[in-house]
Design a protein around this motif. Structure first.
Motif, PDB file in Angstrom:
ATOM      1  N   VAL A 204     -89.312 -90.513 -14.989  1.00 42.11           N
ATOM      2  CA  VAL A 204     -88.835 -91.282 -13.850  1.00 42.11           C
ATOM      3  C   VAL A 204     -87.445 -90.884 -13.404  1.00 42.11           C
ATOM      4  O   VAL A 204     -87.205 -90.589 -12.239  1.00 42.11           O
ATOM      5  CB  VAL A 204     -88.859 -92.798 -14.177  1.00 42.11           C
ATOM      6  N   ILE A 205     -86.484 -90.874 -14.346  1.00 49.51           N
ATOM      7  CA  ILE A 205     -85.078 -90.698 -13.955  1.00 49.51           C
ATOM      8  C   ILE A 205     -84.836 -89.282 -13.444  1.00 49.51           C
ATOM      9  O   ILE A 205     -85.069 -88.313 -14.147  1.00 49.51           O
ATOM     10  CB  ILE A 205     -84.140 -90.976 -15.149  1.00 49.51           C
ATOM     11  N   GLN A 206     -84.357 -89.190 -12.234  1.00 54.51           N
ATOM     12  CA  GLN A 206     -83.984 -87.895 -11.676  1.00 54.51           C
ATOM     13  C   GLN A 206     -82.461 -87.796 -11.745  1.00 54.51           C
ATOM     14  O   GLN A 206     -81.742 -88.412 -10.958  1.00 54.51           O
ATOM     15  CB  GLN A 206     -84.470 -87.784 -10.226  1.00 54.51           C
ATOM     16  N   ILE A 207     -81.957 -87.066 -12.707  1.00 58.59           N
ATOM     17  CA  ILE A 207     -80.517 -86.970 -12.918  1.00 58.59           C
ATOM     18  C   ILE A 207     -79.884 -86.048 -11.880  1.00 58.59           C
ATOM     19  O   ILE A 207     -80.295 -84.903 -11.715  1.00 58.59           O
ATOM     20  CB  ILE A 207     -80.214 -86.432 -14.324  1.00 58.59           C
ATOM     21  N   LYS A 208     -78.905 -86.598 -11.189  1.00 59.58           N
ATOM     22  CA  LYS A 208     -78.177 -85.784 -10.202  1.00 59.58           C
ATOM     23  C   LYS A 208     -77.064 -85.017 -10.918  1.00 59.58           C
ATOM     24  O   LYS A 208     -76.971 -85.017 -12.121  1.00 59.58           O
ATOM     25  CB  LYS A 208     -77.628 -86.697  -9.103  1.00 59.58           C
ATOM     26  N   ASN A 209     -76.225 -84.413 -10.157  1.00 56.99           N
ATOM     27  CA  ASN A 209     -75.182 -83.569 -10.741  1.00 56.99           C
ATOM     28  C   ASN A 209     -74.041 -84.430 -11.284  1.00 56.99           C
ATOM     29  O   ASN A 209     -72.911 -84.400 -10.767  1.00 56.99           O
ATOM     30  CB  ASN A 209     -74.667 -82.587  -9.689  1.00 56.99           C
ATOM     31  N   VAL A 210     -74.358 -85.233 -12.303  1.00 56.56           N
ATOM     32  CA  VAL A 210     -73.368 -86.105 -12.944  1.00 56.56           C
ATOM     33  C   VAL A 210     -73.503 -85.956 -14.458  1.00 56.56           C
ATOM     34  O   VAL A 210     -74.581 -85.657 -14.968  1.00 56.56           O
ATOM     35  CB  VAL A 210     -73.565 -87.591 -12.557  1.00 56.56           C
ATOM     36  N   PRO A 211     -72.405 -86.142 -15.191  1.00 62.48           N
ATOM     37  CA  PRO A 211     -72.461 -85.966 -16.641  1.00 62.48           C
ATOM     38  C   PRO A 211     -73.050 -87.157 -17.385  1.00 62.48           C
ATOM     39  O   PRO A 211     -73.321 -87.068 -18.573  1.00 62.48           O
ATOM     40  CB  PRO A 211     -70.993 -85.756 -17.020  1.00 62.48           C
ATOM     41  N   GLU A 212     -73.250 -88.288 -16.698  1.00 63.70           N
ATOM     42  CA  GLU A 212     -73.806 -89.451 -17.379  1.00 63.70           C
ATOM     43  C   GLU A 212     -74.475 -90.381 -16.378  1.00 63.70           C
ATOM     44  O   GLU A 212     -74.204 -90.332 -15.176  1.00 63.70           O
ATOM     45  CB  GLU A 212     -72.724 -90.197 -18.156  1.00 63.70           C
ATOM     46  N   MET A 232     -76.720 -92.699 -20.656  1.00 67.25           N
ATOM     47  CA  MET A 232     -77.141 -91.364 -21.044  1.00 67.25           C
ATOM     48  C   MET A 232     -76.008 -90.382 -20.763  1.00 67.25           C
ATOM     49  O   MET A 232     -75.479 -90.341 -19.645  1.00 67.25           O
ATOM     50  CB  MET A 232     -78.395 -90.934 -20.296  1.00 67.25           C
ATOM     51  N   ILE A 233     -75.626 -89.634 -21.773  1.00 65.93           N
ATOM     52  CA  ILE A 233     -74.530 -88.680 -21.653  1.00 65.93           C
ATOM     53  C   ILE A 233     -75.089 -87.267 -21.794  1.00 65.93           C
ATOM     54  O   ILE A 233     -75.827 -86.977 -22.737  1.00 65.93           O
ATOM     55  CB  ILE A 233     -73.461 -88.937 -22.732  1.00 65.93           C
ATOM     56  N   ILE A 234     -74.752 -86.416 -20.848  1.00 63.59           N
ATOM     57  CA  ILE A 234     -75.217 -85.031 -20.874  1.00 63.59           C
ATOM     58  C   ILE A 234     -74.038 -84.115 -21.174  1.00 63.59           C
ATOM     59  O   ILE A 234     -73.069 -84.066 -20.407  1.00 63.59           O
ATOM     60  CB  ILE A 234     -75.863 -84.624 -19.540  1.00 63.59           C
ATOM     61  N   LYS A 235     -74.117 -83.429 -22.289  1.00 67.96           N
ATOM     62  CA  LYS A 235     -73.074 -82.474 -22.663  1.00 67.96           C
ATOM     63  C   LYS A 235     -73.474 -81.060 -22.236  1.00 67.96           C
ATOM     64  O   LYS A 235     -74.647 -80.694 -22.292  1.00 67.96           O
ATOM     65  CB  LYS A 235     -72.827 -82.505 -24.172  1.00 67.96           C
ATOM     66  N   ASN A 236     -72.491 -80.293 -21.835  1.00 71.15           N
ATOM     67  CA  ASN A 236     -72.718 -78.890 -21.443  1.00 71.15           C
ATOM     68  C   ASN A 236     -73.794 -78.775 -20.366  1.00 71.15           C
ATOM     69  O   ASN A 236     -74.688 -77.940 -20.436  1.00 71.15           O
ATOM     70  CB  ASN A 236     -73.107 -78.049 -22.662  1.00 71.15           C
ATOM     71  N   GLY A 238     -76.064 -77.909 -17.507  1.00 70.87           N
ATOM     72  CA  GLY A 238     -76.318 -76.692 -16.764  1.00 70.87           C
ATOM     73  C   GLY A 238     -76.145 -75.416 -17.558  1.00 70.87           C
ATOM     74  O   GLY A 238     -76.453 -74.333 -17.069  1.00 70.87           O
ATOM     75  N   ILE A 239     -75.658 -75.551 -18.812  1.00 71.15           N
ATOM     76  CA  ILE A 239     -75.467 -74.361 -19.645  1.00 71.15           C
ATOM     77  C   ILE A 239     -76.716 -74.151 -20.507  1.00 71.15           C
ATOM     78  O   ILE A 239     -77.044 -74.975 -21.362  1.00 71.15           O
ATOM     79  CB  ILE A 239     -74.221 -74.500 -20.541  1.00 71.15           C
ATOM     80  N   LYS A 240     -77.407 -73.108 -20.287  1.00 71.70           N
ATOM     81  CA  LYS A 240     -78.662 -72.846 -20.971  1.00 71.70           C
ATOM     82  C   LYS A 240     -78.470 -72.791 -22.485  1.00 71.70           C
ATOM     83  O   LYS A 240     -77.511 -72.198 -22.985  1.00 71.70           O
ATOM     84  CB  LYS A 240     -79.263 -71.520 -20.479  1.00 71.70           C
ATOM     85  N   ASP A 241     -79.390 -73.410 -23.193  1.00 68.44           N
ATOM     86  CA  ASP A 241     -79.438 -73.445 -24.660  1.00 68.44           C
ATOM     87  C   ASP A 241     -78.287 -74.245 -25.284  1.00 68.44           C
ATOM     88  O   ASP A 241     -78.169 -74.311 -26.506  1.00 68.44           O
ATOM     89  CB  ASP A 241     -79.445 -72.029 -25.262  1.00 68.44           C
ATOM     90  N   LYS A 242     -77.438 -74.844 -24.463  1.00 76.89           N
ATOM     91  CA  LYS A 242     -76.335 -75.628 -25.013  1.00 76.89           C
ATOM     92  C   LYS A 242     -76.332 -77.068 -24.489  1.00 76.89           C
ATOM     93  O   LYS A 242     -75.601 -77.908 -24.985  1.00 76.89           O
ATOM     94  CB  LYS A 242     -74.995 -74.967 -24.691  1.00 76.89           C
ATOM     95  N   GLU A 243     -77.132 -77.325 -23.481  1.00 79.73           N
ATOM     96  CA  GLU A 243     -77.171 -78.666 -22.889  1.00 79.73           C
ATOM     97  C   GLU A 243     -77.800 -79.656 -23.858  1.00 79.73           C
ATOM     98  O   GLU A 243     -78.824 -79.383 -24.479  1.00 79.73           O
ATOM     99  CB  GLU A 243     -77.961 -78.625 -21.583  1.00 79.73           C
ATOM    100  N   GLU A 244     -77.157 -80.816 -24.008  1.00 79.74           N
ATOM    101  CA  GLU A 244     -77.633 -81.852 -24.918  1.00 79.74           C
ATOM    102  C   GLU A 244     -77.592 -83.215 -24.243  1.00 79.74           C
ATOM    103  O   GLU A 244     -76.728 -83.472 -23.398  1.00 79.74           O
ATOM    104  CB  GLU A 244     -76.768 -81.905 -26.173  1.00 79.74           C
ATOM    105  N   ILE A 245     -78.523 -84.077 -24.639  1.00 78.34           N
ATOM    106  CA  ILE A 245     -78.561 -85.449 -24.139  1.00 78.34           C
ATOM    107  C   ILE A 245     -78.328 -86.404 -25.297  1.00 78.34           C
ATOM    108  O   ILE A 245     -78.925 -86.254 -26.364  1.00 78.34           O
ATOM    109  CB  ILE A 245     -79.918 -85.767 -23.469  1.00 78.34           C
TER     110      ILE A 245
END
Length: 604
Positions: A204-212, A232-236, A238-245
């Protein structure tokens, strides 16, 4: 964005090859499964015996034979009771034990040891859970064999539980699951709204260009409404293989017994009003006609109420009333149900002579729903009004009851009326197939438990301690003198306080020393309270939460050794451990703990 893609740096538990979740609901059960590392192709079990609709769950009902042995579970239990209710087997059918809504026992009456079947016969509550879980486990294993060529034996089992359940209720559920054949070492619990949230991150959730992003998950089940507020906090990003939720809790879990079954109970209250009978007389009618009553209220009405759509005020539903119910009502009231219905001046209820039942227009159905919807909306708005939830911009409705369009429209309008504004718009969404959001999300939780980074404590939790007495701080009635020293008894030593956040990797700790050299077991009493500032364990609102027994190795030196109690409050089940600290050495100790339920959980 898939959780498995985002959390690529957080590997799933390496010891398991398959993940199987069980949504053990009040009204229905669901099963889902996936192989390790796969959260985009989660299989939902649909091969329930006797059921043709693949987009539903198996009814949580159990049938035992007259000797209290397992007979059937789910739709097969319902059909077996129907088959035994014919004239030739009527007397025999009355000896069979039929159970429904038994999950609510762990909410309504936490101290309950037994449960009554529809015929009034009592059996141990845990037996009902064990029989049911054992059958569901067999279905799950069947699903593994059908969906995967080599399911193996390394299975992580995930059973969902309400977020508002007490530690004692979870402990009861674990005990029942182990007795049902689940491997205790491979069994974890997932909180129902948290599991749904994980599924909705992908669905459902469509995350826009925001870190949380902050959101509220409302799990609308058959028995309870369960609410969780998350960030919900998104680290890194847009960085491939490093993005974490990661997910942090914004407010303690909340909820209440406002699930779909509450509408059925409103229907029962209306019937009692129509019959004009006392509580005792009404219970007598339901008990003497238990099978027919179940058919009328918990099957016919249950199915019919879900078909009511907003905006279709011209529609109505007809509920047949079985002959045995009509006869019992006449025996008690000396009036026919037809006369009682015709004399009833409320809610526009009419008698249907063709169906020997009652006709409920849209307005009446709405009136049955309305008190429940008002409670749900009020509870959601209360949570949204908390300062800690001011960043929430989305409300997600999940669970079987959320499939009701009447509920969705009323709750959405009730939320937007209070909280929606131009500077802070709130979006109310409903998951696609909300009935499966929890069970699918639980599979994700099983693989990525580390995604939950923090929780907010609903209650203060502390240890009953004996501390040095302070004249300016302690009440003299707690004064105890020993060996020339003054101590304060029944002191509440806080491990965590209500509304405090607790974080992964930062457990609460309590350090103490044994009283004697020979002491081999130390028992610690845990207490809890909704108050933040608790001084004594016997003050109002402070109740015994549980007891912890710690085995202490025999000491041959002195009493300088220290024992450290460690409790991790972030995990779904509180993780309790202890260690002995002596001469710069740390040794893990054997710990046994038992949680208690002193009172019914009350929503804040």
């Amino acid at each position: 964005m898939a959780v498995s893609e985002a959390n690529s740096t957080v590997d799933a538990t390496p010891n398991f090859t398959h993940y199987v979740s069980i949504d053990f609901g009040t009204s229905g059960c669901g099963i889902a499964m996936a192989i390790k590392g796969n959260t985009s192709d989660i299989k939902v079990f649909s091969s329930w015996e006797g059921m043709t609709n693949v987009d539903t769950k198996c009814p949580t009902v159990l049938l035992l034979d007259p000797d209290k042995k397992f007979e059937q579970f789910g739709i097969k239990a319902m059909k077996a009771m129907e088959a035994k209710s014919n004239l030739k087997q009527k007397d025999k059918a009355d000896d069979y034990l039929f159970f429904r809504k038994f999950k609510m026992c762990l909410y309504d009456n936490p101290e309950a040891k037994e449960i009554k079947a529809m015929n009034g016969t009592s059996v141990p509550l845990i037996d009902v859970f064990v029989h049911s879980l054992k059958c569901i486990r067999e279905y799950a294993l069947e699903g593994l064999r059908k969906n995967f060529s080599n399911p193996g034996r390394k299975i992580q089992w995930i059973i969902t539980v309400p977020a508002i359940w007490t530690p004692a209720a979870k402990q009861f559920m674990r005990k029942a699951a182990v007795q049902a054949g689940f491997d205790e070492r491979s069994l974890v619990f997932a909180l129902e709204p948290e599991a749904a949230a994980l599924f909705c991150l992908q669905d459902v959730i469509q995350i826009k260009n925001v870190p949380e992003a902050s959101y509220l998950v409302v799990d609308c089940g058959g028995g309870t409404i369960d609410i969780a507020a998350h960030k919900m906090i998104i680290k890194n990003k847009g960085i491939k293989d490093k993005e974490e939720i990661f997910i942090e809790e914004l407010s303690p879990p909340d909820g209440g017994d406002y699930g779909g079954f509450a509408v059925n109970q409103q229907f029962e209250h209306m019937l009692q009003d129509i019959f004009s009978v006392s509580n005792e007389q009404f219970d007598c009618i339901k008990e003497k006609c238990s099978r027919q009553w179940f058919e009328m209220v918990w099957k016919t009405f249950e199915e019919s109420k879900c078909n009511i759509q907003p905006g279709k005020e011209h529609e109505s539903i007809s509920i047949p009333i079985h002959k045995s119910i009509r006869e019992e009502v006449r025996r008690i009231t000396e009036k026919s149900i037809e006369d009682l219905v015709n004399a009833y001046k409320k809610n526009s209820v009419e008698w249907d002579s063709d169906e020997d039942g009652i006709v409920l227009p849209y307005s009446t159905i709405y009136n049955l729903y309305n008190p429940i919807l008002v409670q749900i909306t009020s509870l959601i708005n209360t949570v949204l009004s908390k300062p800690s939830c001011s960043s929430i911009t989305m409300v997600l409705l999940v669970g079987g009851f959320a499939e009701s369009s009447l509920l969705y429209d009323e709750v959405r309008d009730g939320i937007l009326c209070v909280h929606n504004s131009a500077d802070k718009p709130i979006e109310v969404k409903r998951s696609t197939l909300p009935i499966f959001s929890v069970v699918k999300g639980a599979v994700i939780f099983g693989q990525y438990k580390e995604i939950i980074r923090s929780r907010v404590m609903k209650k203060s939790v502390g240890v009953e301690a004996c501390v040095e007495f302070c004249e300016d701080e302690h009440d003299k009635k707690y004064l105890k003198e020993s060996g020339g020293e003054k101590y304060c008894e029944k002191a509440f030593f806080p491990l965590v306080k209500a509304n405090d956040s607790v974080y992964t990797g930062m457990p609460a700790k309590y350090l103490f020393r044994p009283l004697t050299d020979e002491q081999q077991v130390c028992t610690i009493s845990l207490y809890e309270s909704l108050n933040r500032d608790v001084k004594y364990t016997d003050e109002g609102g402070c109740t015994l939460m549980g007891k912890i027994d710690i085995d202490i190795p025999k000491c041959t030196s002195d009493l300088s050794r220290e024992i450290q109690l460690i409790i991790d409050f972030v995990k779904t089940e509180y993780d309790v451990s202890a260690c002995s600290v002596s001469n710069d050495e740390t040794k893990k100790l054997v710990v046994k703990h038992t949680f208690h339920n002193q009172q019914k959980h009350l929503p804040s």
